[in-house]
Design a protein around this motif. Structure first.
Motif, PDB file in Angstrom:
ATOM      1  N   VAL A 690     -93.174  19.262  22.122  1.00 19.79           N
ATOM      2  CA  VAL A 690     -92.408  18.652  23.033  1.00 19.79           C
ATOM      3  C   VAL A 690     -93.036  17.840  23.887  1.00 19.79           C
ATOM      4  CG1 VAL A 690     -90.720  19.180  25.013  1.00 19.79           C
ATOM      5  CG2 VAL A 690     -90.261  20.586  22.765  1.00 19.79           C
ATOM      6  N   LEU A 691     -94.105  18.267  24.546  1.00 20.06           N
ATOM      7  CA  LEU A 691     -94.944  17.592  25.461  1.00 20.06           C
ATOM      8  C   LEU A 691     -95.599  16.248  24.884  1.00 20.06           C
ATOM      9  CD1 LEU A 691     -97.114  20.472  27.333  1.00 20.06           C
ATOM     10  CD2 LEU A 691     -95.356  19.000  28.355  1.00 20.06           C
ATOM     11  N   ALA A 692     -95.951  16.316  23.569  1.00 13.59           N
ATOM     12  CA  ALA A 692     -96.190  15.154  22.993  1.00 13.59           C
ATOM     13  C   ALA A 692     -95.369  14.100  22.783  1.00 13.59           C
ATOM     14  CB  ALA A 692     -96.778  15.573  21.639  1.00 13.59           C
ATOM     15  N   ALA A 693     -93.937  14.767  22.544  1.00 12.08           N
ATOM     16  CA  ALA A 693     -92.975  13.817  22.187  1.00 12.08           C
ATOM     17  C   ALA A 693     -92.685  13.096  23.616  1.00 12.08           C
ATOM     18  CB  ALA A 693     -91.759  14.584  21.697  1.00 12.08           C
ATOM     19  N   SER A 694     -92.696  13.849  24.599  1.00 11.32           N
ATOM     20  CA  SER A 694     -92.459  13.245  25.919  1.00 11.32           C
ATOM     21  C   SER A 694     -93.230  12.412  26.347  1.00 11.32           C
ATOM     22  CB  SER A 694     -92.562  14.535  27.007  1.00 11.32           C
ATOM     23  OG  SER A 694     -91.555  15.696  26.558  1.00 11.32           O
ATOM     24  N   VAL A 695     -94.217  12.327  26.075  1.00 11.53           N
ATOM     25  CA  VAL A 695     -95.121  11.155  26.366  1.00 11.53           C
ATOM     26  C   VAL A 695     -95.112   9.780  25.370  1.00 11.53           C
ATOM     27  CG1 VAL A 695     -97.532  10.300  26.047  1.00 11.53           C
ATOM     28  CG2 VAL A 695     -97.012  12.620  27.068  1.00 11.53           C
ATOM     29  N   PHE A 696     -94.704  10.055  23.986  1.00  5.83           N
ATOM     30  CA  PHE A 696     -94.740   8.993  23.117  1.00  5.83           C
ATOM     31  C   PHE A 696     -93.548   8.339  22.869  1.00  5.83           C
ATOM     32  CE2 PHE A 696     -98.958  11.050  22.560  1.00  5.83           C
ATOM     33  CZ  PHE A 696     -99.838   9.854  22.954  1.00  5.83           C
ATOM     34  N   LEU A 697     -92.499   9.470  22.594  1.00  4.47           N
ATOM     35  CA  LEU A 697     -90.956   8.938  22.174  1.00  4.47           C
ATOM     36  C   LEU A 697     -90.226   8.346  23.436  1.00  4.47           C
ATOM     37  CD1 LEU A 697     -90.120  12.064  19.704  1.00  4.47           C
ATOM     38  CD2 LEU A 697     -90.989   9.674  19.187  1.00  4.47           C
ATOM     39  N   PRO A 698     -89.469   7.155  22.951  1.00  4.57           N
ATOM     40  CA  PRO A 698     -88.311   6.763  23.811  1.00  4.57           C
ATOM     41  C   PRO A 698     -87.047   7.664  24.074  1.00  4.57           C
ATOM     42  CG  PRO A 698     -88.325   5.633  21.961  1.00  4.57           C
ATOM     43  CD  PRO A 698     -89.494   6.730  21.763  1.00  4.57           C
ATOM     44  N   PHE A 699     -87.106   8.687  23.345  1.00  4.82           N
ATOM     45  CA  PHE A 699     -85.984   9.671  23.380  1.00  4.82           C
ATOM     46  C   PHE A 699     -86.281  11.159  23.356  1.00  4.82           C
ATOM     47  CE2 PHE A 699     -86.409   7.788  18.959  1.00  4.82           C
ATOM     48  CZ  PHE A 699     -86.458   9.032  18.401  1.00  4.82           C
ATOM     49  N   LEU A 700     -85.544  12.006  23.447  1.00  4.21           N
ATOM     50  CA  LEU A 700     -85.648  13.212  23.250  1.00  4.21           C
ATOM     51  C   LEU A 700     -85.947  13.554  21.868  1.00  4.21           C
ATOM     52  CD1 LEU A 700     -83.212  15.097  25.666  1.00  4.21           C
ATOM     53  CD2 LEU A 700     -85.684  14.665  26.104  1.00  4.21           C
ATOM     54  N   PRO A 701     -86.923  14.673  21.286  1.00  7.25           N
ATOM     55  CA  PRO A 701     -87.268  14.834  19.952  1.00  7.25           C
ATOM     56  C   PRO A 701     -85.971  15.735  19.448  1.00  7.25           C
ATOM     57  CG  PRO A 701     -88.667  16.131  21.233  1.00  7.25           C
ATOM     58  CD  PRO A 701     -88.124  15.009  22.104  1.00  7.25           C
ATOM     59  N   MET A 702     -85.373  16.457  20.441  1.00  9.22           N
ATOM     60  CA  MET A 702     -84.300  17.297  19.892  1.00  9.22           C
ATOM     61  C   MET A 702     -83.329  17.687  21.077  1.00  9.22           C
ATOM     62  SD  MET A 702     -84.247  20.812  17.728  1.00  9.22           S
ATOM     63  CE  MET A 702     -85.772  20.501  17.096  1.00  9.22           C
ATOM     64  N   MET A 703     -82.100  17.519  20.754  1.00 11.19           N
ATOM     65  CA  MET A 703     -80.873  17.612  21.823  1.00 11.19           C
ATOM     66  C   MET A 703     -81.023  19.144  22.330  1.00 11.19           C
ATOM     67  SD  MET A 703     -79.690  14.788  22.363  1.00 11.19           S
ATOM     68  CE  MET A 703     -78.323  15.430  23.623  1.00 11.19           C
ATOM     69  N   PRO A 704     -80.911  19.583  23.587  1.00 13.89           N
ATOM     70  CA  PRO A 704     -80.859  20.917  24.448  1.00 13.89           C
ATOM     71  C   PRO A 704     -80.019  21.825  23.346  1.00 13.89           C
ATOM     72  CG  PRO A 704     -80.750  19.300  26.183  1.00 13.89           C
ATOM     73  CD  PRO A 704     -80.494  18.619  24.968  1.00 13.89           C
ATOM     74  N   LEU A 705     -78.750  21.548  22.828  1.00 17.47           N
ATOM     75  CA  LEU A 705     -78.059  22.285  22.259  1.00 17.47           C
ATOM     76  C   LEU A 705     -78.730  22.574  20.785  1.00 17.47           C
ATOM     77  CD1 LEU A 705     -75.334  23.732  22.358  1.00 17.47           C
ATOM     78  CD2 LEU A 705     -74.058  21.776  21.563  1.00 17.47           C
ATOM     79  N   GLN A 706     -79.200  21.673  20.231  1.00 22.71           N
ATOM     80  CA  GLN A 706     -79.743  21.538  19.014  1.00 22.71           C
ATOM     81  C   GLN A 706     -81.008  22.726  19.054  1.00 22.71           C
ATOM     82  OE1 GLN A 706     -81.148  17.755  18.194  1.00 22.71           O
ATOM     83  NE2 GLN A 706     -79.102  16.941  17.509  1.00 22.71           N
ATOM     84  N   ILE A 707     -81.805  22.747  20.127  1.00 22.04           N
ATOM     85  CA  ILE A 707     -82.792  23.609  20.386  1.00 22.04           C
ATOM     86  C   ILE A 707     -82.270  25.105  20.434  1.00 22.04           C
ATOM     87  CG2 ILE A 707     -84.603  24.529  21.891  1.00 22.04           C
ATOM     88  CD1 ILE A 707     -85.250  21.542  22.581  1.00 22.04           C
ATOM     89  N   LEU A 708     -81.232  25.154  21.166  1.00 20.93           N
ATOM     90  CA  LEU A 708     -80.623  26.341  21.366  1.00 20.93           C
ATOM     91  C   LEU A 708     -80.147  27.169  20.064  1.00 20.93           C
ATOM     92  CD1 LEU A 708     -78.558  26.146  24.569  1.00 20.93           C
ATOM     93  CD2 LEU A 708     -80.524  27.254  24.411  1.00 20.93           C
ATOM     94  N   ILE A 709     -79.464  26.387  19.136  1.00 17.93           N
ATOM     95  CA  ILE A 709     -79.136  26.722  17.687  1.00 17.93           C
ATOM     96  C   ILE A 709     -80.272  27.088  16.835  1.00 17.93           C
ATOM     97  CG2 ILE A 709     -78.030  25.786  15.538  1.00 17.93           C
ATOM     98  CD1 ILE A 709     -75.899  26.437  17.595  1.00 17.93           C
ATOM     99  N   LEU A 710     -81.510  26.220  16.890  1.00 22.73           N
ATOM    100  CA  LEU A 710     -82.450  26.626  16.240  1.00 22.73           C
ATOM    101  C   LEU A 710     -82.946  27.906  16.373  1.00 22.73           C
ATOM    102  CD1 LEU A 710     -85.052  25.362  14.520  1.00 22.73           C
ATOM    103  CD2 LEU A 710     -85.944  24.582  16.470  1.00 22.73           C
TER     104      LEU A 710
END
Length: 889
Positions: A690-710
């Protein structure tokens, strides 16, 4: 209303206490009249009447908890409290979907936890009932035939005639009517550990504090020595012990197991408190949407929280207890399972554990070593008439006389008095009267050294001579020769008493006449040598702590392969201070002629040296050492106080049974560690990703609700871990809680999974998504960008679930998974279920609710390659980790 209830309770307690207070002044006949009984005991109908009137002899500290109370208890762990806090925050930020998922997760964990807690409690109750404590009472059959009967403790009623002897736990509040050298400890009520002598006479004056009345004994106390007869005054909650239990909700002591769980919990909480704010700040800065960043940080905090840990622990312990019961090991306290598996030193008595527990009388010899029936007769009268706890040698003497058909020995005698055995004198005495001659005789039996110390003369062929130094040495040498061959030797002495009222005390045991000695043999068990070797292979070092003499102990220990080069006697232990003894106990494996206090000191010093110590015993002399040990182990045939002090009960007194229990304890603990370490590393790896995604991606790698379901799917698949197989190497050495070890595991294996998360990011962001949508993210229209993000998030959801699930199989064993070590069918089924459900969700209406979409077949082909290389890299990291730290879990 509360004051009224409390007032009624206090009034009832006062009435019971006043009744007990008044009983101290009553003569036996008056007291029997009060309770409606005679010395012949109640009939079965009278027993039922008393039970209906005064209740059962069962302590009920509190009412059965309601569902609401059970739920509250189930969420009082750090993880559930963190999740609920996050749910409250999500509610105020209007993220109702997150609130729903978090509450669902906590509820699911609570329901599973409550279910397992109820199951485990019921299992422990059922197992404990297999080891039932009994008491001896006088009861009448329907035909008015009176006899002493052994009944379960909970069947005792007010007014019962109760018989007590050394080793018994006092089962109720009792007024004594007859005693003989009767000593009890009341530390559970008064805090005073010193034994107190009690008497059976009525008091002339009213006592101010009934606990100080010397003719009363109370539930929760235990008998140190002597014997007594009493009348039950109060049972169950109406006893002093019961009233204290009702009025004081004593806080239970935190066990080593609970300390370990708490330390592990704090590792997770610290990581969460560090990582979640970092994720929040980085996403807020890079994405510019601080509310979205905040919600994402909350979901990350949830992702780091192993909310199923309490349930996994409960399931493991309950399953472990049931499995151990199949191997004849009964767990009284579930938390003791971890200490049982962590035990690296087992202290044990010799008799019945190393030996066969079948003591037989082989010889009865006079002072010059010739066979002499007179020695047998005196030994029989001593053993037959003593009312204390008959040990194996007493039973061997009585049994031998029965075999010789000489039971008429006692027809010419009647018992007058006795001095019970104690561990300081190491002897016991009875006074008998010859009915034909009306002459009194004191007969004493005990350890040969102690017997010689109280004898001034010796008798041979009915000729009495002075016991001089040469004769003493001859007797000691002869006894030592028998000791060296494995025989236990007891001396027999007597003295004629000329006074008309021969009630005796310890002071009368002097200037006696030594008759000879009895030699007993208790051969070593055939299985002991193999059992000791197996325990040693499992990292458990056995130390023998016995009250027996040195020569017998050396012989038996040599026979079973124990090292007796470094050998120590009780008198040598006594001469050392604690610091000196702390060093000595590491090298000495066999201790002999120990007192109960010396056994306790040795266990305490081993504990100070960092060992997890088990103590196995079955006698009153073992109870103190069992209490200070990390895990007290006893057998179902032990005296009451030994069983009460133990947290583990063996249904068979055999070291082989113990080994099976140790192995099952280690299996339970290993499966708990599997969930903790694997979940910790997996969650930590996700945070790196997630930290890596926060730096390089222009959007969240996964939605909060998706993380909870995962997280929810992963946790459900983990509920099968308690049923997993455990590799043999995990069982070979004791295991301790190690919070630092968990942190190391997280640091090694977390970033490993992150490497493949980042590779997945790159493949999805620069390959599959542009291929499907016909261009890079920056070149797409806003509508297409939404679809791009949805496919990216779906892809990482599936990849994250697959890697998290596969890593369970990779890290559950030090071997090559699926080839050298296979998981249980339940775990394989559980993880396969998680993968299938997680993979299918994007194709269902649930996926649409979660803003997911289907991914192309090409993604799954690439995913299989990613999983293969992920497993290869994990295996390499695992190899280096094991090489550096010697073990994986």
């Amino acid at each position: 209303m509360v004051k009224k209830i409390l007032g009624l309770f206090m009034q009832q307690a006062f009435v019971v206490e006043e009744k007990i207070r008044q009983s101290t002044k009553l003569a036996t006949s008056d007291l029997l009249r009060e309770v409606g009984n005679t010395l012949n005991g109640y009939t079965s109908n009278e027993v039922e009447t008393q039970r209906e009137r005064f209740g059962e002899n069962v302590l009920i500290h509190k009412k059965e908890a309601s569902i609401a109370q059970l739920i509250f208890e189930s969420i009082k762990n750090p993880f559930s409290l963190v999740l609920l806090t996050l749910a409250v925050i999500s509610f105020f930020t209007k993220d109702y979907a997150a609130v729903t998922i978090i509450v669902l997760m906590v509820t699911l964990s609570s329901i599973l936890g409550i279910t397992q807690e109820l199951k485990s409690t019921k299992a422990v109750e059922q197992l404990t009932e297999m080891v039932e404590t009994t008491v001896t009472v006088q009861r009448k059959e329907d035909l008015e035939v009176s006899s002493r009967q052994e009944i379960p403790m909970d069947e005792l009623v007010v007014g019962d005639i109760l018989y007590l002897s050394a080793g018994d736990i006092i089962p109720a509040d009792v007024r004594l009517i007859q005693t003989k050298d009767f000593f009890v400890t009341q530390s559970s009520l008064t805090g005073e550990s010193e034994p107190i002598e009690k008497y059976g006479d009525a008091l002339n004056e009213e006592v101010k504090q009934i606990l100080e009345a010397n003719n009363l004994v109370f539930m929760g106390s235990n008998v140190v020595s002597g014997s007594a007869t009493g009348i039950v005054l109060a049972v169950g909650n109406e006893t002093m012990f019961g009233n204290i239990a009702k009025s004081l909700q004593e806080k239970s002591t935190v066990t080593n197991f609970e300390k370990g769980i708490n330390s592990v919990s704090m590792v997770f909480v610290r990581f969460m408190l560090i990582m979640a704010p970092i994720v929040f700040v980085m996403n807020g800065i890079t994405k510019g949407n601080w509310l979205e960043a905040f919600l994402f940080a909350i979901s990350i905090a949830v992702g780091l929280t192993p909310e199923m840990l309490p349930m996994i622990v409960s399931v493991n312990l309950a399953k472990g207890a049931m499995e151990m019961s199949k191997k004849k090991v009964i767990v009284k306290k579930l938390n003791a399972i971890q200490n049982f598996g962590a035990m690296d030193i087992l202290c044990t008595d010799k008799t019945g554990t190393i030996t066969q527990d079948k003591v037989t009388l082989k010889y009865y010899l006079n002072i010059h070593g010739d066979a002499d029936d007179r020695i047998l007769r005196h030994g029989f009268l001593n053993s037959y008439y003593q009312t204390g706890l008959k040990n194996l040698m007493d039973l061997a003497i009585i049994s031998h006389v029965d075999e010789l058909e000489q039971k008429d020995l006692f027809n010419n005698y009647r018992k007058i008095d006795e001095i019970p055995f104690d561990f300081n004198r190491r002897r016991m005495s009875v006074v008998v009267e010859n009915i034909n001659t009306e002459k009194y005789q004191l007969i004493t039996k005990g350890a040969i050294e102690e017997m010689i110390s109280i004898c001034s003369h010796a008798e041979y062929n009915e000729v009495v001579e002075e016991l001089n130094d040469n004769l003493k040495q001859e007797i000691l040498n002869r006894c030592y020769e028998y000791n060296e061959k494995g025989f236990r030797v007891l001396g027999i002495a007597h003295k004629k008493l000329d006074f008309t009222s021969p009630l005796i005390s310890v002071e009368d045991e002097r200037e006696m006449v030594l008759l000879g000695f009895l030699a007993f043999f208790d051969p070593p068990k055939e299985s002991t040598k193999d059992a000791l070797q197996i325990l040693n292979e499992y990292g458990v070092r056995v130390k023998v702590l016995t009250g027996d003499n040195d020569a017998v102990t050396k012989y038996i220990c040599n026979e079973v392969g124990l090292n007796v080069q470094n050998f120590m006697l009780g008198e040598q232990v006594e001469a050392l201070n604690d610091e000196e003894l702390q060093l000595v106990v590491e090298d000495v494996d066999v201790f002999a002629k120990l007192s109960p206090a010396q056994k306790t000191r040795i266990v305490q010093q081993l504990h100070k040296n960092g060992h997890t110590v088990g103590f196995m015993g079955d006698g009153i002399n073992d109870a103190s050492a069992m209490k200070v040990a990390d895990v007290g182990i006893s057998v179902d045939s032990a005296v009451d106080i030994a069983k009460e002090s133990a947290s583990i009960i063996l249904l068979e007194k055999d070291l082989m049974v113990l080994e099976k229990g140790v192995v099952e304890g280690r299996k339970t603990f290993t499966n708990i560690l599997k969930y903790i370490k694997i979940t910790a590393s997996s969650n930590f790896g996700n945070m790196f990703s997630v930290l890596a995604a926060s730096v390089f991606l222009p959007f969240l790698p996964m939605m909060p609700l998706q993380i909870l379901i995962l997280n929810l799917i992963y946790d459900i698949s983990c509920t099968a871990i308690p049923w997993d197989n455990v590799d043999e190497e995990y069982l070979k050495e004791p295991r301790q809680w190690d919070a630092k070890g968990i942190s190391k595991f997280m640091v090694y294996f977390g970033p490993t999974s992150s490497i493949f998360d980042i590779i997945t990011y790159l493949i999805l962001f620069f390959g599959i998504c542009p291929l499907v949508f016909g261009g890079s993210y920056g070149s797409l229209s806003p509508e297409m960008k939404i679809l791009f993000i949805s496919m990216f998030q779906t892809g990482w959801f599936i990849e994250s679930l697959w890697t998290q699930t596969f890593v369970i199989h990779m890290l559950r064993t030090q071997k090559i998974p699926f080839i050298q070590s296979r998981a249980s069918l339940k775990l394989i089924g559980g993880t396969l279920f998680g993968i299938v459900v997680g993979t299918l969700i994007p194709m269902t209406f649930v996926g649409k609710i979660l803003d997911m979409t289907s991914v192309p077949a090409l993604f799954f082909a690439i995913l299989i390659v990613i999983i293969i290389f992920y497993n290869i890299l994990t295996s390499c990291v695992k190899y280096f980790y094991i090489k550096k730290y010697s073990r994986l879990l």
